[in-house]
Design a protein around this motif. Structure first.
Motif, PDB file in Angstrom:
ATOM      1  N   ARG A 121       0.861  -1.268   0.023  1.00  0.00           N
ATOM      2  CA  ARG A 121       0.031  -0.050  -0.114  1.00  0.00           C
ATOM      3  C   ARG A 121       0.795   1.042   0.087  1.00  0.00           C
ATOM      4  N   GLY A 122       2.372   1.102  -0.304  1.00  0.00           N
ATOM      5  CA  GLY A 122       2.960   2.097  -0.313  1.00  0.00           C
ATOM      6  C   GLY A 122       3.578   2.876   1.000  1.00  0.00           C
ATOM      7  N   LEU A 123       3.229   2.127   2.014  1.00  0.00           N
ATOM      8  CA  LEU A 123       3.882   2.436   3.494  1.00  0.00           C
ATOM      9  C   LEU A 123       5.164   1.735   3.560  1.00  0.00           C
ATOM     10  N   GLY A 124       5.979   2.225   4.508  1.00  0.00           N
ATOM     11  CA  GLY A 124       7.252   1.781   4.939  1.00  0.00           C
ATOM     12  C   GLY A 124       7.220   1.252   6.397  1.00  0.00           C
ATOM     13  N   VAL A 125       8.252   0.334   6.525  1.00  0.00           N
ATOM     14  CA  VAL A 125       8.166  -0.037   8.238  1.00  0.00           C
ATOM     15  C   VAL A 125       9.431  -0.299   8.479  1.00  0.00           C
ATOM     16  N   LEU A 126       9.773   0.155   9.638  1.00  0.00           N
ATOM     17  CA  LEU A 126      11.367  -0.425  10.432  1.00  0.00           C
ATOM     18  C   LEU A 126      10.848  -1.091  11.673  1.00  0.00           C
ATOM     19  N   TRP A 127      11.339  -2.415  11.491  1.00  0.00           N
ATOM     20  CA  TRP A 127      11.104  -3.379  12.661  1.00  0.00           C
ATOM     21  C   TRP A 127      12.187  -3.258  13.747  1.00  0.00           C
ATOM     22  N   ALA A 151       7.464  -7.475  21.679  1.00  0.00           N
ATOM     23  CA  ALA A 151       8.235  -8.385  20.808  1.00  0.00           C
ATOM     24  C   ALA A 151       8.840  -7.410  19.584  1.00  0.00           C
ATOM     25  N   ALA A 152       8.274  -6.019  19.528  1.00  0.00           N
ATOM     26  CA  ALA A 152       8.891  -5.243  18.355  1.00  0.00           C
ATOM     27  C   ALA A 152       8.144  -3.825  18.486  1.00  0.00           C
ATOM     28  N   LEU A 153       9.145  -2.858  18.082  1.00  0.00           N
ATOM     29  CA  LEU A 153       8.540  -1.394  17.870  1.00  0.00           C
ATOM     30  C   LEU A 153       8.473  -1.283  16.291  1.00  0.00           C
ATOM     31  N   LEU A 154       7.314  -1.001  15.711  1.00  0.00           N
ATOM     32  CA  LEU A 154       7.331  -0.968  14.473  1.00  0.00           C
ATOM     33  C   LEU A 154       7.292   0.800  14.265  1.00  0.00           C
ATOM     34  N   GLN A 155       8.184   0.974  13.357  1.00  0.00           N
ATOM     35  CA  GLN A 155       8.040   2.463  12.866  1.00  0.00           C
ATOM     36  C   GLN A 155       7.312   2.494  11.474  1.00  0.00           C
ATOM     37  N   VAL A 156       6.235   3.277  11.285  1.00  0.00           N
ATOM     38  CA  VAL A 156       5.347   3.326  10.142  1.00  0.00           C
ATOM     39  C   VAL A 156       5.192   4.559   9.676  1.00  0.00           C
ATOM     40  N   GLY A 157       5.407   4.622   8.184  1.00  0.00           N
ATOM     41  CA  GLY A 157       4.848   5.865   7.385  1.00  0.00           C
ATOM     42  C   GLY A 157       5.272   5.756   5.839  1.00  0.00           C
ATOM     43  N   TYR A 158       5.062   6.834   5.207  1.00  0.00           N
ATOM     44  CA  TYR A 158       5.163   6.891   3.790  1.00  0.00           C
ATOM     45  C   TYR A 158       6.901   7.035   3.619  1.00  0.00           C
ATOM     46  N   PRO A 159       7.418   6.080   2.851  1.00  0.00           N
ATOM     47  CA  PRO A 159       8.955   6.416   2.809  1.00  0.00           C
ATOM     48  C   PRO A 159       9.432   7.645   2.204  1.00  0.00           C
ATOM     49  N   ASP A 160      10.550   8.276   2.784  1.00  0.00           N
ATOM     50  CA  ASP A 160      11.014   9.507   2.150  1.00  0.00           C
ATOM     51  C   ASP A 160      12.254   9.033   1.282  1.00  0.00           C
ATOM     52  N   ILE A 161      13.102   8.032   1.712  1.00  0.00           N
ATOM     53  CA  ILE A 161      14.020   7.609   1.137  1.00  0.00           C
ATOM     54  C   ILE A 161      14.036   5.790   1.079  1.00  0.00           C
ATOM     55  N   ILE A 162      13.969   5.400  -0.065  1.00  0.00           N
ATOM     56  CA  ILE A 162      13.868   3.761  -0.023  1.00  0.00           C
ATOM     57  C   ILE A 162      15.340   3.351  -0.351  1.00  0.00           C
TER      58      ILE A 162
END
Length: 183
Positions: A121-127, A151-162
């Motif tokens: 859906r165009g969102l990025g995640v950092l686990w 278990a985790a902290l997920l950081q979520v948003g629309y990627p600025d840099i891929i």
């Protein structure tokens, strides 16, 4: 699906665009179809977004201030405030070792499902699964109860840099095939 798995990246820099509650609900619903032995569904989620990101940023700044200092509390606070959504994935820690391991494995599958559905859906995640998740200061700040594990902290948003793809180890180097009876 194969290409989606190969294309997904961990995102460390996000645009400031907001992520709707509806999208988050949909992604978590999809993710919950992870394989889960005996359907224990041991997870719950604490979501910090919009003004709530400032709440988590303050908790992180306090945690960093009381721990070994690699970054200043101010740096950490600014970083956490800049991320559109934070999702803490919290699981029950069953007293039975095997159930606990199965629950953690299922939760990791849930997180991967979430990442893939988000990427689609165009969102990025950092686990993130850093040591701060186990600190008493942080656990108390986010109100994680005894008998639970973050278990985790997920950081979520629309990627600025891929980021570009990183070459993986040739999987054949990690396979031992036994395809006949050895006597």
């Amino acid at each position: 699906m194969s290409q989606l798995i190969k294309d997904r990246r961990s995102i460390r820099k996000f645009k400031s665009d907001k992520v709707s509650n509806e999208i988050l609900d949909e992604l978590l619903e999809i993710a919950s179809y992870a394989p889960n032995h005996k359907l224990t569904q041991p997870w719950r989620f604490i979501i910090y977004k919009d003004e709530g990101s400032k709440v988590l940023a303050n908790i992180m700044a306090e945690t960093v201030a009381k721990g070994p200092k690699k970054k200043s509390p101010e740096e950490v606070k600014a970083r956490f405030e800049s991320i559109p959504v934070h999702i803490l994935v919290v699981i029950n820690e069953d007293s039975n070792y095997f159930v606990r391991e199965e629950d953690y494995a299922a939760t990791c599958a849930l997180i991967q499902n979430f990442q893939l559905a988000a990427w689609e859906r165009g969102l990025g995640v950092l686990w993130k699964a850093d040591a701060f998740l186990t600190s008493t200061e942080f656990r108390n700040g986010v109100e994680v109860k005894p008998g639970e594990k973050i278990a985790a902290l997920l950081q979520v948003g629309y990627p600025d840099i891929i980021p570009k793809a990183v070459q993986r180890v040739n999987i054949s180097e990690r396979i031992k095939l036994i395809d006949k009876n050895i006597e």
